[in-house]
Structure formats: C-alpha cells, structure tokens
Write a protein that holds these residues in place. Structure first.
Motif, PDB file in Angstrom:
ATOM      1  N   ALA A 180      10.452   7.733   6.005  1.00 10.54           N
ATOM      2  CA  ALA A 180       8.997   7.815   6.144  1.00 10.54           C
ATOM      3  C   ALA A 180       8.348   7.134   4.945  1.00 10.54           C
ATOM      4  N   PHE A 181       7.147   6.596   5.164  1.00  7.64           N
ATOM      5  CA  PHE A 181       6.416   5.900   4.110  1.00  7.64           C
ATOM      6  C   PHE A 181       5.140   6.672   3.797  1.00  7.64           C
ATOM      7  N   LEU A 182       4.931   6.935   2.515  1.00 11.60           N
ATOM      8  CA  LEU A 182       3.786   7.716   2.066  1.00 11.60           C
ATOM      9  C   LEU A 182       2.829   6.808   1.301  1.00 11.60           C
TER      10      LEU A 182
ATOM     11  N   ASN B 223       0.815  -1.213   0.000  1.00 13.15           N
ATOM     12  CA  ASN B 223       0.000   0.000   0.000  1.00 13.15           C
ATOM     13  C   ASN B 223       0.851   1.266   0.000  1.00 13.15           C
ATOM     14  N   VAL B 224       2.145   1.111   0.236  1.00 10.80           N
ATOM     15  CA  VAL B 224       3.049   2.260   0.217  1.00 10.80           C
ATOM     16  C   VAL B 224       3.240   2.726  -1.226  1.00 10.80           C
ATOM     17  N   ALA B 225       3.110   4.026  -1.445  1.00 11.32           N
ATOM     18  CA  ALA B 225       3.281   4.592  -2.784  1.00 11.32           C
ATOM     19  C   ALA B 225       4.662   5.211  -2.969  1.00 11.32           C
ATOM     20  N   TYR B 226       5.170   5.864  -1.914  1.00 16.56           N
ATOM     21  CA  TYR B 226       6.474   6.522  -1.983  1.00 16.56           C
ATOM     22  C   TYR B 226       7.236   6.284  -0.678  1.00 16.56           C
ATOM     23  N   ILE B 227       8.547   6.308  -0.791  1.00 12.21           N
ATOM     24  CA  ILE B 227       9.414   6.251   0.387  1.00 12.21           C
ATOM     25  C   ILE B 227      10.247   7.526   0.408  1.00 12.21           C
ATOM     26  N   LEU B 228      10.215   8.199   1.543  1.00 11.62           N
ATOM     27  CA  LEU B 228      10.942   9.457   1.694  1.00 11.62           C
ATOM     28  C   LEU B 228      12.074   9.264   2.698  1.00 11.62           C
ATOM     29  N   VAL B 229      13.300   9.437   2.229  1.00  7.63           N
ATOM     30  CA  VAL B 229      14.469   9.410   3.112  1.00  7.63           C
ATOM     31  C   VAL B 229      14.965  10.846   3.224  1.00  7.63           C
ATOM     32  N   TYR B 230      14.956  11.384   4.428  1.00  5.04           N
ATOM     33  CA  TYR B 230      15.301  12.791   4.594  1.00  5.04           C
ATOM     34  C   TYR B 230      16.275  12.968   5.758  1.00  5.04           C
ATOM     35  N   ALA B 231      16.962  14.090   5.749  1.00  2.00           N
ATOM     36  CA  ALA B 231      17.957  14.381   6.781  1.00  2.00           C
ATOM     37  C   ALA B 231      17.568  15.648   7.529  1.00  2.00           C
ATOM     38  N   VAL B 232      17.646  15.561   8.855  1.00  2.00           N
ATOM     39  CA  VAL B 232      17.427  16.714   9.726  1.00  2.00           C
ATOM     40  C   VAL B 232      18.589  16.772  10.704  1.00  2.00           C
ATOM     41  N   ASN B 233      19.346  17.853  10.647  1.00  2.00           N
ATOM     42  CA  ASN B 233      20.529  17.992  11.507  1.00  2.00           C
ATOM     43  C   ASN B 233      21.476  16.807  11.352  1.00  2.00           C
ATOM     44  N   ASN B 234      21.668  16.398  10.091  1.00  2.00           N
ATOM     45  CA  ASN B 234      22.585  15.308   9.735  1.00  2.00           C
ATOM     46  C   ASN B 234      22.142  13.942  10.258  1.00  2.00           C
ATOM     47  N   VAL B 235      20.868  13.805  10.587  1.00  2.00           N
ATOM     48  CA  VAL B 235      20.306  12.518  11.006  1.00  2.00           C
ATOM     49  C   VAL B 235      19.331  12.051   9.932  1.00  2.00           C
TER      50      VAL B 235
ATOM     51  N   ASP C  58      -0.949   6.193  -0.936  1.00  2.00           N
ATOM     52  CA  ASP C  58      -1.735   6.865  -1.977  1.00  2.00           C
ATOM     53  C   ASP C  58      -2.755   7.825  -1.385  1.00  2.00           C
ATOM     54  N   SER C  59      -3.219   7.522  -0.184  1.00  2.00           N
ATOM     55  CA  SER C  59      -4.199   8.391   0.473  1.00  2.00           C
ATOM     56  C   SER C  59      -3.577   9.695   0.954  1.00  2.00           C
ATOM     57  N   GLY C  60      -2.235   9.746   1.000  1.00  2.00           N
ATOM     58  CA  GLY C  60      -1.542  10.927   1.492  1.00  2.00           C
ATOM     59  C   GLY C  60      -1.007  10.784   2.904  1.00  2.00           C
ATOM     60  N   VAL C  61      -1.367   9.707   3.594  1.00  2.00           N
ATOM     61  CA  VAL C  61      -0.917   9.493   4.968  1.00  2.00           C
ATOM     62  C   VAL C  61       0.587   9.234   4.993  1.00  2.00           C
ATOM     63  N   ILE C  62       1.260   9.795   6.001  1.00  2.00           N
ATOM     64  CA  ILE C  62       2.701   9.601   6.199  1.00  2.00           C
ATOM     65  C   ILE C  62       2.902   8.838   7.502  1.00  2.00           C
ATOM     66  N   LEU C  63       3.656   7.724   7.448  1.00  2.00           N
ATOM     67  CA  LEU C  63       3.885   6.895   8.630  1.00  2.00           C
ATOM     68  C   LEU C  63       5.370   6.651   8.846  1.00  2.00           C
ATOM     69  N   HIS C  64       5.668   6.146   9.989  1.00  2.00           N
ATOM     70  CA  HIS C  64       6.995   5.770  10.475  1.00  2.00           C
ATOM     71  C   HIS C  64       7.727   7.003  11.011  1.00  2.00           C
ATOM     72  N   GLU C  65       8.929   7.280  10.592  1.00  2.00           N
ATOM     73  CA  GLU C  65       9.737   8.324  11.230  1.00  2.00           C
ATOM     74  C   GLU C  65       9.341   9.715  10.724  1.00  2.00           C
ATOM     75  N   TRP C  66       8.182  10.137  11.179  1.00  2.00           N
ATOM     76  CA  TRP C  66       7.667  11.446  10.768  1.00  2.00           C
ATOM     77  C   TRP C  66       6.987  12.089  11.971  1.00  2.00           C
ATOM     78  N   ASP C  67       7.687  13.018  12.610  1.00  2.00           N
ATOM     79  CA  ASP C  67       7.201  13.608  13.860  1.00  2.00           C
ATOM     80  C   ASP C  67       6.758  15.057  13.698  1.00  2.00           C
ATOM     81  N   PHE C  68       6.522  15.474  12.464  1.00  2.00           N
ATOM     82  CA  PHE C  68       6.154  16.859  12.222  1.00  2.00           C
ATOM     83  C   PHE C  68       4.645  17.070  12.370  1.00  2.00           C
ATOM     84  N   HIS C  69       4.254  18.335  12.286  1.00  2.00           N
ATOM     85  CA  HIS C  69       2.857  18.706  12.536  1.00  2.00           C
ATOM     86  C   HIS C  69       1.902  18.084  11.524  1.00  2.00           C
TER      87      HIS C  69
END
Length: 252
Positions: free
Chosen positions: A183-185, A167-179, A187-198
């Motif tokens: 996150a898994f996105l 069911n995952v459509a996209y995988i987002l690998v991102y860096a914040v402060n070199n970490v 089709d519905s737009g929901v973001i799960l896993h390592e995503w602690d933003f608003h």
C-alpha cells in the motif's frame, strides 16, 4: 445489317475514349490510395491512483491501402517538447484500412532538463516513426521531428512492480494470512493500492503524515488482522526509500 454495322461503329468511336478515360481514372484513383500516409488516432487521458496522468488507450486507423510499420509513438506537447509515448518492439504492423490499439506504460513524472513538466495532453500532436519516416497523424511526414523539439524525460519509480509518484510519503508492505500486499501512503494520509480495509486514510487533520501516526494507526485498528509489516519512508537515497520499521504483531 448495314444499319447495325453503322450503329456499332458509332458506339465504338464515341464510347471507346470514354472507357479509356474511365479506366485511367480508376487506375489513378487506386494508385492515389497507395501514395503517402494517412493515419487517424484517438486517445484518452488516464490518471491512475499511484502514477502520473498519461496518454493512453490509443487507437490508430490506417486510411491508406498499404501496410504501415510503427516503431515508436511520440507526442508533441506545447508545440515545443517531444515525448516518446511508446516504443514498439517488435514493430506494430498497421494493415490497410484496419485499426490497432496501444496501451502505454505508467510513469512517475515527466521532466525537461532538471524541471518537472506537467503538460496539457488534450492539445498533444501524435506522431509515429515508420521505417525512414516520421508521420504526423492526419498530416504530412516530418522527417526532422526528433531534432526540432526539446526532449521530455520520463521518470519511473517502481516498488514491487507498482509505479508510484513522488507524492507518496510511505510504502507499507504487510502480510495477511501469509499473503504479502503493498500500500502507498501519502502526506495527506490517504492510503492507495492494495488496501481493502474500512479506514482508507490516516489522520486527516491537514497536517503532514508522520511515521508515528502510521505505527499507532496499525496498532489500534489492525493488530488482530495484519500479521506483520514493513514501513518504508521515501527519501533522496538512490533506492528512493529507507526501511523505518519491521514489526510483527504478537497475539496470545
């Protein structure tokens, strides 16, 4: 003294057989406690955010006075299908009258042949393989278990050691402060896993999520928080995904 002798003789004649019978009874009783197998099991159904529902948190109780080696744990589903839940390496040792717990591995989906399979786990029968026997918990052994049922296959999709479903459509690998985070996105737009933003989703309009929606979302809301990112799109290639974009936010 003569009376005492008579009394002791009567006691010996009447109670010695009783004592012998009692001893035999206890011998049979304790021997019975070692004959055969009796194992109770309880389990939960676990539904993780990125992996498929599965049998988990299994607790096995040995109800007999002898140890039991467990090599594999199976579930019989819909009375016709056999799923290997857990392979014990090394074997688990279930001591007499003791309990052990088992955590099962995540998977992406189940299939029978080429068809996806979504069983009703609450009706599952749990069996264990021990030495040369297949033992149904709370029942008698079934030696031919593995040959009497159609085998269910488990498909495991992993990315950065995280199991995810189709069911995952996209995988987002991102860096914040070199970490780096993943996150898994959907089709519905929901973001799960390592995503602690608003914002925990993108474009909840009911339409299928597109890559441009993700690019704009990150640019508008997180260009000053996220240092850089890689966006992967799920597809049918052997790896299961392809890199769409590698972007680094420029800050003045």
């Amino acid at each position: 003294m003569e009376y005492l002798s008579i009394i002791w003789e009567l006691i010996d004649q009447h109670f010695r057989p009783v004592a012998a019978i009692s001893a035999s009874f206890f011998a049979i009783f304790f021997a019975w406690r070692k004959i055969g197998y009796k194992v109770n099991v309880t389990y939960d159904i676990t539904l993780a955010g990125t992996s498929e529902a599965r049998i988990n948190n299994m607790v096995f109780q040995n109800k007999k006075d002898k140890p039991l080696s467990i090599y594999k744990i199976f579930a019989i589903l819909d009375k016709n299908y056999c799923l290997e839940i857990y392979k014990c390496s090394p074997p688990l040792i279930l001591k007499p009258y003791e309990s052990i717990s088992v955590e099962t591995e995540e998977y992406s989906y189940l299939s029978v042949g080429e068809d996806r399979y979504s069983p009703e786990f609450w009706d599952a029968e749990i069996h264990i393989e021990s030495d040369d026997k297949i033992i149904k918990c709370r029942a008698k052994p079934h030696k031919t278990l593995a040959f009497d049922y159609m085998k269910i296959s488990k498909k495991i999709n992993r990315f950065n050691d995280v199991v995810y479903t189709d069911n995952v459509a996209y995988i987002l690998v991102y860096a914040v402060n070199n970490v780096d985070k993943t996150a898994f996105l959907y089709d519905s737009g929901v973001i799960l896993h390592e995503w602690d933003f608003h914002f925990n989703g993108i474009n909840f309009s009911g339409e299928k999520l597109e890559a441009d929606d993700v690019f704009q979302f990150l640019e508008i809301h997180y260009s000053r928080i996220i240092d850089s990112y890689l966006l992967y799109k799920m597809n049918e290639c052997p790896s299961g995904f392809e890199l769409l974009k590698h972007h680094k936010f420029e800050r003045s």
